[in-house]
Design a protein around this motif. Structure first.
Motif, mmCIF file in Angstrom:
data_model
loop_
_atom_site.group_PDB
_atom_site.id
_atom_site.type_symbol
_atom_site.label_atom_id
_atom_site.label_comp_id
_atom_site.label_asym_id
_atom_site.label_seq_id
_atom_site.Cartn_x
_atom_site.Cartn_y
_atom_site.Cartn_z
ATOM 1 N N VAL A 1 0.856 -1.184 0.000
ATOM 2 C CA VAL A 1 0.000 0.000 0.000
ATOM 3 C C VAL A 1 0.888 1.229 0.000
ATOM 4 C CG1 VAL A 1 -0.137 0.040 2.531
ATOM 5 C CG2 VAL A 1 -1.950 1.134 1.195
ATOM 6 N N ALA A 2 0.394 2.309 -0.583
ATOM 7 C CA ALA A 2 1.106 3.585 -0.557
ATOM 8 C C ALA A 2 0.369 4.554 0.360
ATOM 9 C CB ALA A 2 1.222 4.175 -1.954
ATOM 10 N N PHE A 3 1.126 5.393 1.035
ATOM 11 C CA PHE A 3 0.564 6.401 1.935
ATOM 12 C C PHE A 3 1.084 7.764 1.459
ATOM 13 C CE2 PHE A 3 -0.971 6.694 6.584
ATOM 14 C CZ PHE A 3 -1.360 8.018 6.445
ATOM 15 N N PRO A 4 0.404 8.369 0.458
ATOM 16 C CA PRO A 4 0.836 9.688 0.010
ATOM 17 C C PRO A 4 0.494 10.738 1.070
ATOM 18 C CG PRO A 4 -0.702 8.653 -1.548
ATOM 19 C CD PRO A 4 -0.774 7.898 -0.267
ATOM 20 N N VAL A 5 1.454 11.579 1.397
ATOM 21 C CA VAL A 5 1.204 12.681 2.321
ATOM 22 C C VAL A 5 1.586 13.964 1.591
ATOM 23 C CG1 VAL A 5 1.339 13.323 4.740
ATOM 24 C CG2 VAL A 5 2.084 11.072 4.067
ATOM 25 N N LEU A 6 0.972 14.144 0.435
ATOM 26 C CA LEU A 6 1.261 15.281 -0.439
ATOM 27 C C LEU A 6 0.151 16.316 -0.291
ATOM 28 C CD1 LEU A 6 2.246 13.048 -3.430
ATOM 29 C CD2 LEU A 6 3.837 14.559 -2.241
ATOM 30 N N HIS A 7 0.538 17.557 -0.128
ATOM 31 C CA HIS A 7 -0.427 18.633 0.067
ATOM 32 C C HIS A 7 -0.398 19.569 -1.138
ATOM 33 C CE1 HIS A 7 -0.161 16.944 3.989
ATOM 34 N NE2 HIS A 7 0.939 17.586 4.351
ATOM 35 N N GLY A 8 -1.582 20.057 -1.529
ATOM 36 C CA GLY A 8 -1.644 21.031 -2.610
ATOM 37 C C GLY A 8 -1.650 20.391 -3.985
ATOM 38 N N VAL A 9 -1.371 21.225 -4.998
ATOM 39 C CA VAL A 9 -1.413 20.770 -6.388
ATOM 40 C C VAL A 9 -0.292 19.777 -6.645
ATOM 41 C CG1 VAL A 9 -2.527 22.871 -7.213
ATOM 42 C CG2 VAL A 9 -0.039 22.768 -7.129
ATOM 43 N N HIS A 10 -0.451 18.989 -7.714
ATOM 44 C CA HIS A 10 0.489 17.941 -8.100
ATOM 45 C C HIS A 10 0.612 16.857 -7.024
ATOM 46 C CE1 HIS A 10 1.536 20.613 -11.344
ATOM 47 N NE2 HIS A 10 2.047 21.510 -10.516
ATOM 48 N N GLY A 11 -0.452 16.672 -6.263
ATOM 49 C CA GLY A 11 -0.430 15.638 -5.237
ATOM 50 C C GLY A 11 -1.807 15.424 -4.656
ATOM 51 N N GLU A 12 -2.228 16.363 -3.805
ATOM 52 C CA GLU A 12 -3.539 16.273 -3.160
ATOM 53 C C GLU A 12 -4.677 16.378 -4.170
ATOM 54 O OE1 GLU A 12 -5.968 18.585 0.448
ATOM 55 O OE2 GLU A 12 -3.915 19.158 -0.066
ATOM 56 N N ASP A 13 -4.413 16.971 -5.323
ATOM 57 C CA ASP A 13 -5.450 17.200 -6.338
ATOM 58 C C ASP A 13 -5.792 15.954 -7.144
ATOM 59 O OD1 ASP A 13 -3.068 16.995 -7.702
ATOM 60 O OD2 ASP A 13 -3.212 18.934 -8.713
ATOM 61 N N MET B 1 -3.361 3.599 -11.511
ATOM 62 C CA MET B 1 -2.946 3.039 -12.791
ATOM 63 C C MET B 1 -1.952 1.895 -12.633
ATOM 64 S SD MET B 1 -2.584 6.403 -15.249
ATOM 65 C CE MET B 1 -2.080 5.402 -16.651
ATOM 66 N N ILE B 2 -1.090 1.965 -11.610
ATOM 67 C CA ILE B 2 -0.098 0.899 -11.439
ATOM 68 C C ILE B 2 -0.569 -0.165 -10.446
ATOM 69 C CG2 ILE B 2 1.810 2.412 -12.086
ATOM 70 C CD1 ILE B 2 2.550 2.644 -9.152
ATOM 71 N N GLY B 3 -1.809 -0.024 -9.975
ATOM 72 C CA GLY B 3 -2.419 -1.074 -9.171
ATOM 73 C C GLY B 3 -1.965 -1.135 -7.730
ATOM 74 N N VAL B 4 -1.575 0.000 -7.155
ATOM 75 C CA VAL B 4 -1.138 0.035 -5.759
ATOM 76 C C VAL B 4 -2.230 0.675 -4.908
ATOM 77 C CG1 VAL B 4 0.594 0.885 -4.133
ATOM 78 C CG2 VAL B 4 1.276 0.213 -6.456
ATOM 79 N N PRO B 5 -2.799 -0.049 -3.932
ATOM 80 C CA PRO B 5 -3.793 0.565 -3.044
ATOM 81 C C PRO B 5 -3.192 1.778 -2.344
ATOM 82 C CG PRO B 5 -3.674 -1.804 -2.698
ATOM 83 C CD PRO B 5 -2.509 -1.451 -3.569
ATOM 84 N N ALA B 6 -4.039 2.760 -2.053
ATOM 85 C CA ALA B 6 -3.530 3.992 -1.462
ATOM 86 C C ALA B 6 -4.348 4.402 -0.255
ATOM 87 C CB ALA B 6 -3.529 5.120 -2.492
#
Length: 335
Positions: free
Chosen positions: A86-98, A107-112
């Motif tokens: 699993v992936a845990f994105p902790v990205l804030h703002g554009v190019h992440g949170e959006d 697309m690459i099949g990784v739960p998030a």
């Protein structure tokens, strides 16, 4: 689905006890890069405390992928991601949170952990957020979207003061108050340095009350304790006050039972309408006429001292327990 009341001491399942290989993604190309790096460090540390295996990845300010302080090829990053549970994105703002990174992971099949593309994109756009919120009966401030200083200064019958903010973005970057015509142009100009559109909206006089919600692995909506942000009279909770320590957080916020219930119900309705997953934070102004939605954060700050961990901490849930819960919900969603 069942929903939890916003009351201190509400029990939580605190994860399943299973351990996963988690890719924690921080950084990003937005103005919130540094906050994201701090959030990612906190999340990675908490996951290791809970016994999870962690792979840390950072997206640089110009979009390059990095591991351990060194740039890596995008293909290598994908290989590392697909090797995790699993992936845990902790990205804030554009190019992440959006929704950008959520789309890649899908697309690459990784739960998030966190919201998928649609809610991330919708909530990032403040103008769209207002339209959807108003449609489901949640009050919002009156406002217009402009793409130039000329368009803003040509607005007819504008009633000051107004709040001017970028239509997309976070951490209150580019937000200011215009008290008259002379203030409007520089306020819009500032907002447009952060986004191609700026929102000019009526100043709402009320208490700033935030609340977080996530859906756990059992399918139950879990609301944190409401949090009140105290700033100087007539000011906004801008980027400076957010990080210079001048703002004061009060949690649990001193609310009456009807006030707490209404804010929680609004947050639950917005969470489901937007299709959020993971934890989302809903920011309101509490006025004499009831709550008015300010904005939705589908990837809120996640350092141990950030608002969301404080909200659940007030209910007796530790930071590492919260992070563990979010991973369990992503890996073992209720059927």
């Amino acid at each position: 689905m069942a929903a939890s009341p916003d009351i201190p001491g509400h029990p939580s399942p605190l994860g399943s006890g299973r351990r996963y290989h988690v890719a924690v993604i921080g950084g990003g190309r937005s103005s919130e890069h540094d906050v994201s790096v701090a959030s990612a460090l906190g999340v990675a540390t908490a996951l290791r405390e809970r016994g999870h295996r962690v792979t840390e990845l950072t997206i640089g300010r110009t979009g390059e992928w990095c591991q351990g302080g060194r740039a890596i090829e995008a293909g290598t990053a994908v290989q590392l991601l697909t090797g995790c549970d699993v992936a845990f994105p902790v990205l804030h703002g554009v190019h992440g949170e959006d929704g950008t990174v959520a789309g890649l992971l899908d697309m690459i099949g990784v739960p998030a952990v966190g919201s998928p593309v649609r809610p991330g994109a919708l909530a990032m756009d403040k103008a769209v957020t207002k339209l959807l919120a108003r449609h489901i009966g949640v009050a919002v401030a009156d406002g217009v979207t402009v793409t130039s200083v000329d368009a803003a200064t040509a607005l007819a019958n504008i009633a000051f003061p107004v709040v001017v903010k970028p239509s997309s973005g976070g951490s209150s970057h580019g937000v200011s108050i215009a008290n008259g015509t002379d203030d409007l142009a520089p306020a819009v100009e500032l907002a447009l340095t952060f986004d191609r559109e700026a929102v000019v909206e009526a100043f709402v006089s009320g208490r700033e009350i935030d609340i977080a919600v996530y859906r756990d692995a059992r399918g139950v909506l879990r609301a944190g304790a409401a949090l009140e942000i105290s700033v100087a009279h007539g000011e906004v909770f801008d980027a400076e006050s957010k990080y210079d320590g001048s703002a004061r957080f009060v949690v649990p916020a001193p609310l009456s039972s009807p006030e707490r219930q209404r804010i929680t119900e609004h947050a639950h309705r917005l969470y489901d309408t937007f299709g959020c997953r993971g934890v989302a934070r809903f920011d309101f102004f509490l006025t004499n006429d009831g709550p008015v939605l300010n904005e939705i954060n589908t990837s809120p700050g996640m350092t141990e001292q950030s608002q969301v961990p404080r909200m659940y901490g007030a209910l007796g849930m530790s930071y590492d327990e919260l992070v563990d819960e979010l991973v369990a919900a992503a890996c073992e969603p209720a059927r």
